[in-house]
Design an enzyme around this catalytic site. Structure first.
Site, short mmCIF file in Angstrom:
data_model
loop_
_atom_site.label_atom_id
_atom_site.label_comp_id
_atom_site.label_asym_id
_atom_site.label_seq_id
_atom_site.Cartn_x
_atom_site.Cartn_y
_atom_site.Cartn_z
N LYS A 35 0.77 -1.02 -0.15
CA LYS A 35 0.16 0.07 -0.01
C LYS A 35 0.94 1.24 0.00
CE LYS A 35 -3.51 2.26 3.18
NZ LYS A 35 -4.21 1.78 4.61
N SER A 86 3.24 -2.13 11.84
CA SER A 86 4.16 -3.08 12.68
C SER A 86 4.79 -2.30 13.91
CB SER A 86 5.42 -3.52 11.78
OG SER A 86 6.20 -2.09 11.35
N THR A 126 4.71 -13.03 14.86
CA THR A 126 5.63 -12.13 15.59
C THR A 126 5.79 -13.04 17.17
OG1 THR A 126 6.15 -10.10 17.09
CG2 THR A 126 4.04 -10.38 16.36
N ASP A 127 6.84 -12.99 17.81
CA ASP A 127 6.97 -13.41 19.09
C ASP A 127 6.22 -12.91 19.99
OD1 ASP A 127 8.72 -11.13 19.32
OD2 ASP A 127 10.14 -12.40 20.20
N GLU A 128 5.74 -11.32 19.67
CA GLU A 128 4.90 -10.48 20.60
C GLU A 128 3.76 -11.25 20.81
OE1 GLU A 128 4.98 -6.40 20.21
OE2 GLU A 128 7.14 -6.44 19.62
N TYR A 154 -0.96 -3.68 18.99
CA TYR A 154 -0.15 -4.28 17.77
C TYR A 154 -0.27 -5.77 17.93
CZ TYR A 154 3.75 -6.46 15.54
OH TYR A 154 4.64 -7.22 14.62
N SER A 157 -3.50 -7.59 17.58
CA SER A 157 -3.91 -7.61 16.19
C SER A 157 -3.24 -8.80 15.39
CB SER A 157 -3.92 -6.25 15.40
OG SER A 157 -2.30 -5.91 15.24
N LYS A 158 -1.95 -8.87 15.64
CA LYS A 158 -1.24 -10.09 15.20
C LYS A 158 -1.59 -11.35 15.67
CE LYS A 158 2.03 -9.69 12.77
NZ LYS A 158 2.12 -9.64 11.26
N LYS A 193 12.08 2.40 14.68
CA LYS A 193 12.44 1.31 15.48
C LYS A 193 14.09 1.55 16.14
CE LYS A 193 8.83 -0.61 13.90
NZ LYS A 193 8.58 -1.26 12.87
N ARG A 218 15.37 -7.93 24.41
CA ARG A 218 14.84 -8.39 23.04
C ARG A 218 15.59 -9.33 22.41
NH1 ARG A 218 11.20 -6.26 25.15
NH2 ARG A 218 9.58 -4.76 24.38
P1 NAD Z 1 7.07 -2.45 8.08
O1 NAD Z 1 6.43 -1.39 8.93
O2 NAD Z 1 8.71 -2.21 7.78
O3 NAD Z 1 6.67 -2.73 6.80
C1 NAD Z 1 5.34 -3.00 6.56
C2 NAD Z 1 5.15 -2.93 4.97
O4 NAD Z 1 3.72 -3.24 4.86
C3 NAD Z 1 5.29 -1.39 4.29
O5 NAD Z 1 5.85 -1.46 3.28
C4 NAD Z 1 3.92 -1.05 4.31
O6 NAD Z 1 3.74 0.11 3.30
C5 NAD Z 1 2.99 -2.30 4.08
N1 NAD Z 1 1.64 -2.25 4.67
C6 NAD Z 1 1.04 -1.71 5.42
N2 NAD Z 1 -0.16 -1.83 5.66
C7 NAD Z 1 -0.58 -2.19 4.45
C8 NAD Z 1 -1.87 -2.91 3.45
N3 NAD Z 1 -2.86 -2.59 3.99
N4 NAD Z 1 -1.73 -3.30 2.42
C9 NAD Z 1 -0.44 -3.45 1.76
N5 NAD Z 1 0.77 -2.95 2.28
C10 NAD Z 1 0.61 -2.52 3.51
O7 NAD Z 1 7.24 -3.69 8.83
P2 NAD Z 1 8.19 -5.21 9.01
O8 NAD Z 1 9.25 -4.72 10.31
O9 NAD Z 1 9.00 -5.23 7.92
O10 NAD Z 1 7.42 -6.16 9.33
C11 NAD Z 1 6.96 -7.11 8.44
C12 NAD Z 1 6.24 -8.23 8.98
O11 NAD Z 1 7.04 -8.89 10.06
C13 NAD Z 1 4.94 -7.73 10.15
O12 NAD Z 1 4.08 -8.66 9.67
C14 NAD Z 1 5.34 -7.85 11.33
O13 NAD Z 1 4.38 -8.10 12.01
C15 NAD Z 1 6.55 -9.00 11.41
N6 NAD Z 1 7.44 -9.00 12.14
C16 NAD Z 1 8.02 -7.88 12.41
C17 NAD Z 1 9.43 -8.01 13.19
C18 NAD Z 1 10.53 -7.01 13.11
O14 NAD Z 1 11.48 -6.98 14.18
N7 NAD Z 1 10.48 -5.78 12.44
C19 NAD Z 1 9.73 -9.32 13.91
C20 NAD Z 1 8.60 -10.23 13.83
C21 NAD Z 1 7.56 -10.08 12.76
O1 DAU Z 2 9.46 -9.06 18.47
C1 DAU Z 2 9.02 -8.71 17.36
C2 DAU Z 2 8.73 -7.37 17.17
O2 DAU Z 2 9.78 -6.58 17.24
C3 DAU Z 2 7.90 -7.16 16.01
O3 DAU Z 2 6.73 -7.81 15.85
C4 DAU Z 2 7.68 -5.65 15.73
O4 DAU Z 2 6.96 -5.34 14.52
C5 DAU Z 2 8.76 -4.85 15.88
O5 DAU Z 2 8.61 -3.27 15.79
C6 DAU Z 2 9.67 -5.03 17.19
O6 DAU Z 2 8.71 -4.72 18.23
P1 DAU Z 2 9.64 -3.86 19.63
O7 DAU Z 2 8.57 -2.89 20.30
O8 DAU Z 2 10.38 -4.86 20.49
O9 DAU Z 2 10.76 -2.95 18.78
P2 DAU Z 2 11.03 -1.31 18.98
O10 DAU Z 2 12.34 -1.25 17.99
O11 DAU Z 2 10.06 -0.48 18.66
O12 DAU Z 2 11.70 -1.44 20.44
C7 DAU Z 2 12.75 -2.43 20.91
C8 DAU Z 2 12.86 -1.92 22.22
O13 DAU Z 2 13.40 -0.69 22.28
C9 DAU Z 2 11.63 -1.84 23.23
O14 DAU Z 2 11.85 -2.49 24.39
C10 DAU Z 2 11.29 -0.49 23.16
C11 DAU Z 2 12.64 0.06 23.10
N1 DAU Z 2 12.81 1.59 22.45
C12 DAU Z 2 12.43 1.89 21.21
C13 DAU Z 2 12.38 3.13 20.65
C14 DAU Z 2 11.55 3.19 19.38
C15 DAU Z 2 13.41 2.53 23.33
O15 DAU Z 2 13.82 2.48 24.59
N2 DAU Z 2 13.45 3.73 22.61
C16 DAU Z 2 13.11 3.94 21.38
O16 DAU Z 2 13.04 5.03 21.22
#
Ligand code: NAD
Ligand code: DAU
Length: 340
Positions: A35, A86, A126-128, A154, A157-158, A193, A218
């Site tokens: 999207k 995410s 996700t592990d969340e 979040y 919803s997952k 992030k 984490r």
């Molecule tokens: P991200 O936010 O970087 O990317 C999400 C992508 O999805 C974006 O390109 C966005 O434009 C697209 N998107 C959002 N809504 C949409 C919609 N309605 N239709 C089509 N496209 C849409 O996310 P990410 O970190 O790459 O995570 C990808 C997947 O992995 C997610 O499902 C997340 O829950 C899961 N995940 C992420 C992590 C992590 O550490 N980032 C860990 C475990 C699982």
């Molecule tokens: O565990 C998998 C998940 O990891 C994914 O499902 C999510 O999509 C992904 O965003 C991530 O979630 P977290 O909440 O763990 O990630 P985030 O990078 O937002 O934060 C990591 C840790 O750092 C968390 O304990 C919050 C802390 N944090 C985060 C930000 C953005 C800070 O202390 N300061 C910050 O500014």
């Protein structure tokens, strides 16, 4: 040759997966639908845009008509659903879009799979969904049988999406798998992030906002190891099964921040402790025994190497993230961190 639909491929993990898949399986056709929300970046896909086996379609996974028309046209063999809202902090501010994209979007993609011949479907979860573990019980880990117990809009919803995926398998016999991965890091990670935010702020000599006392833990995995795991599950995983993915690499947030400061030759005085995240999960820790025993998967990139590669990528690709943080991101940053 197979045709794979990858949703969310303009995002962090989906984008890395598109690159990985076209490199490892050049015989396959990859159709990416995204999207292009604030988190989607076409520049992430620029290196593959001219590949004849790649097609990008700007499409919302909740757009039933558009999704069904694309399935009619492409007749995919498999769908891998990365698309999601995410970011936990954004879900705390505004849950609604998380429910829409993460739950309705998942159902829409699976309905299309059902309608076009029970197509193989993989859900990137996700592990969340398991909630958190206490900090003083390092012996505890999430296994695939750990009860779902979510903390944020979040993760709820997952979890809702995961329940739907298993329900579609049981009710309609849809050939599904789910992967539940720990925190990823690596190239193309959106700078809202932790790791990319700290790298960008460090390079700009801006305060590094650590939530609470920085003691939350984490379990970090290099994104390419996650891509490999998903590829293995899609090809060899058992239908109807959940696979945990993680690398036994637990670190406290403050230690990650200090490591980034050290690698970039900056000063720890940049660290600023700010108000904690609401409902902040304490510790995530994955037990990846199942995927190791069944599919032979093991993480290949050690954190010490992966974080160096990641920092180098952000140094070498400044325009990618500088463009992001110069736009709408500034409003987001002011709102989230301004009075924190
Ligand atoms: P991200 O936010 O970087 O990317 C999400 C992508 O999805 C974006 O390109 C966005 O434009 C697209 N998107 C959002 N809504 C949409 C919609 N309605 N239709 C089509 N496209 C849409 O996310 P990410 O970190 O790459 O995570 C990808 C997947 O992995 C997610 O499902 C997340 O829950 C899961 N995940 C992420 C992590 C992590 O550490 N980032 C860990 C475990 C699982
Ligand atoms: O565990 C998998 C998940 O990891 C994914 O499902 C999510 O999509 C992904 O965003 C991530 O979630 P977290 O909440 O763990 O990630 P985030 O990078 O937002 O934060 C990591 C840790 O750092 C968390 O304990 C919050 C802390 N944090 C985060 C930000 C953005 C800070 O202390 N300061 C910050 O500014």
């Amino acid at each position: 040759m197979s045709t794979i639909i990858v949703t969310g491929g303009a995002g962090f993990i989906g984008g890395n997966f598109v690159h990985y898949h076209l490199r490892e399986h050049p015989e396959d056709r990859v159709v990416c639908i995204d999207k292009l929300t604030y988190a989607g970046n076409l520049s992430t896909l620029a290196p593959v845009m001219d590949n004849p086996n790649f097609r990008f379609v700007k499409l919302d996974i909740c757009d039933r008509e558009g999704v069904f028309a694309l399935f009619e046209e492409e007749k995919p063999d498999a769908v891998i659903n990365f698309a999601a809202e995410s970011h936990v902090d954004r879900s705390i501010e505004n849950p609604e879009i998380f429910l829409k994209t993460n739950i309705i979007g998942t159902a829409t993609m699976m309905d299309a799979c059902r309608a076009f011949g029970n197509i193989r479907y993989h859900q990137v979860s996700t592990d969340e969904v398991y909630g958190d573990l206490p900090l003083d019980r390092p012996d505890l880990f999430f296994t695939e049988t750990t009860p779902i117990h979510t903390s944020s809009p979040y993760s709820s919803s997952k979890a809702g999406a995961d329940l739907l995926v298993m329900a579609y398998h049981r009710t309609y016999d849809l050939p599904v798998t789910i992967s539940r991965c720990s925190n990823n890091y690596g190239p193309y990670h959106f700078p809202e992030k932790l790791i990319p935010l700290m790298i960008a702020n460090c390079l700009n000599d801006k305060p590094l906002p650590v939530y609470g006392e920085g003691k939350n833990v984490r379990d970090w995995l290099y994104v390419e190891d996650h891509c490999k795991a998903i590829d293995l599950i899609v090809r060899k995983g058992t239908i109807g099964e959940v696979y945990n993915v993680g690398g036994h690499n637990e670190m406290a947030n403050i230690d990650i921040v200090k490591l980034i400061i050290k690698e970039l030759g900056k000063d720890e005085s940049l660290i600023t402790y700010v108000t904690d995240r609401k409902g902040h999960d304490l510790r995530y820790a994955i037990d990846p025994t199942k995927i190791h025993n069944e599919l032979g998967w093991l993480p290949e990139t050690k954190f010490a190497d992966g974080i160096k590669k990641t920092i180098k990528w952000y140094l070498d690709n400044r325009s990618w993230w500088e463009e992001i943080i110069s736009g709408e991101y500034q409003n987001y940053y002011d709102k989230m961190y301004g009075n924190r």
